[in-house]
Design a protein around this motif. Structure first.
Motif, PDB file in Angstrom:
ATOM      1  N   TYR A 271      -5.572   1.626  -9.881  1.00  0.00           N
ATOM      2  CA  TYR A 271      -4.344   1.813  -9.117  1.00  0.00           C
ATOM      3  C   TYR A 271      -4.544   2.420  -7.731  1.00  0.00           C
ATOM      4  N   ALA A 272      -3.972   1.745  -6.716  1.00  0.00           N
ATOM      5  CA  ALA A 272      -3.996   2.270  -5.345  1.00  0.00           C
ATOM      6  C   ALA A 272      -3.081   3.475  -5.215  1.00  0.00           C
ATOM      7  N   ALA A 273      -2.021   3.522  -6.028  1.00  0.00           N
ATOM      8  CA  ALA A 273      -1.099   4.661  -6.104  1.00  0.00           C
ATOM      9  C   ALA A 273      -0.498   5.051  -4.760  1.00  0.00           C
ATOM     10  N   GLY A 274      -0.370   4.090  -3.858  1.00  0.00           N
ATOM     11  CA  GLY A 274       0.211   4.370  -2.550  1.00  0.00           C
ATOM     12  C   GLY A 274      -0.603   5.325  -1.704  1.00  0.00           C
ATOM     13  N   ASN A 275      -1.895   5.492  -2.037  1.00  0.00           N
ATOM     14  CA  ASN A 275      -2.729   6.447  -1.300  1.00  0.00           C
ATOM     15  C   ASN A 275      -4.183   5.986  -1.224  1.00  0.00           C
ATOM     16  N   TRP A 276      -4.383   4.665  -1.175  1.00  0.00           N
ATOM     17  CA  TRP A 276      -5.731   4.103  -1.094  1.00  0.00           C
ATOM     18  C   TRP A 276      -6.616   4.640  -2.231  1.00  0.00           C
ATOM     19  N   ALA A 277      -6.054   4.801  -3.416  1.00  0.00           N
ATOM     20  CA  ALA A 277      -6.740   5.452  -4.538  1.00  0.00           C
ATOM     21  C   ALA A 277      -7.444   4.428  -5.431  1.00  0.00           C
TER      22      ALA A 277
END
Length: 292
Positions: A271-277
């Motif tokens: 998951y990128a999780a809205g933070n380039w994660a």
């Protein structure tokens, strides 16, 4: 090394007769997302993370309705490729999850077609104008980075673990994803696969190593499904080898697919999780370093 050599060769070739306005772009193609981004808006990076984060030269977010079938929404990807990857302009591509299916489908099904050369000035719907009315075959793409690619589908779709009301879920069934187009037909563009292994929630559904959403057989670009793992892991069909090598039990990768990152430390989830994660993080770093 292959990536650096490829970039150097293309850069040197582009100097011969290149137009002064030639520009490189970095296109980011997201995966399944509940249609939370604005299709056609190349500045909306809400799926990925802060738009101020370095993620390759002249980065553009290729937004599409991430609940719909690949064939229905692929025109959005083709519009972006036409806009920024024709004429004198070249592109680097980064894709996540079902975005792997989107770029693979575009290249296989349309990468040999005539494309009008565009001016890289998109309208509100993401469509660019023609330059001189001439065409070229396919698109100018240097290479493709893939974070947790779903080109081989996911067993979560097979088992109905995702919302069955989303048409995209049908495309993510492993047999459907693998039969959707010829994954070996990349128009000689290299796909650099980044495979995460921090998977726990669905370990009973996904075979081998996984990142909670997609297993190594898909994220590693392996030509057949199976339970592939990191070196030394037990109860697997074989080890996912880095580079272009087949798995340890002899299952080949698709043509022009190479594993750049195998998550031996089991550090990256899906998951990128809205933070380039998650597994998107190493791909972002790779694009920041080499997409210039």
């Amino acid at each position: 090394m292959k990536k650096l050599l490829s970039t150097a060769i293309i850069a040197a070739t582009a100097l011969v007769g290149a137009e002064a306005s030639a520009t490189n772009y970095s296109l980011w193609i997201h995966g399944r997302n509940g249609n939370t981004t604005k299709a056609g808006n190349y500045a909306d990076f809400s799926y990925w993370g802060p738009s101020t984060t370095a993620a390759g030269i002249n980065k553009k977010s290729v937004n599409w309705n991430g609940t719909q079938r690949i064939s229905v929404e692929n025109y959005r990807v083709r519009d972006a490729l036409d806009c920024f990857c024709t004429g004198a302009n070249w592109c680097y591509i980064a894709a996540h999850s079902a975005g792997n299916l989107q770029i693979g489908y575009a290249l296989s099904m349309y990468g040999g077609s005539a494309r009008y050369k565009k001016n890289a000035v998109p309208s509100s719907t993401g469509v660019c104008g023609n330059t001189d009315g001439t065409t070229q075959v396919g698109w100018n793409i240097k290479w493709v980075d893939v974070a947790s690619g779903a080109g081989g589908g996911s067993e979560l779709a097979n088992m109905g673990d995702w919302a069955s009301s989303e048409p995209l879920t049908s495309d993510l069934v492993t047999s459907t994803a693998r039969g959707m187009y010829n994954h070996n037909t990349t128009r000689s563009k290299w796909f650099y696969m980044f495979a995460g292994a921090k998977g726990t929630l669905y370990s009973g559904t996904l075979p081998g190593q996984d990142d909670e959403a997609v297993a190594y057989h898909s994220t590693g670009g392996v030509a057949s499904t199976g339970g592939f793992c990191n070196p030394g892991d037990w109860f697997c069909d074989g080890t996912l080898n880095t580079g272009t090598s087949a798995t340890s039990n002899g299952v080949a990768k698709w043509s022009y697919h190479t594993v750049s990152l195998r998550d031996d430390g089991e550090s990256y989830d899906h998951y990128a999780a809205g933070n380039w994660a998650g597994i998107v993080g190493p791909v972002r770093a790779d694009m920041a370093a080499y997409a210039y």
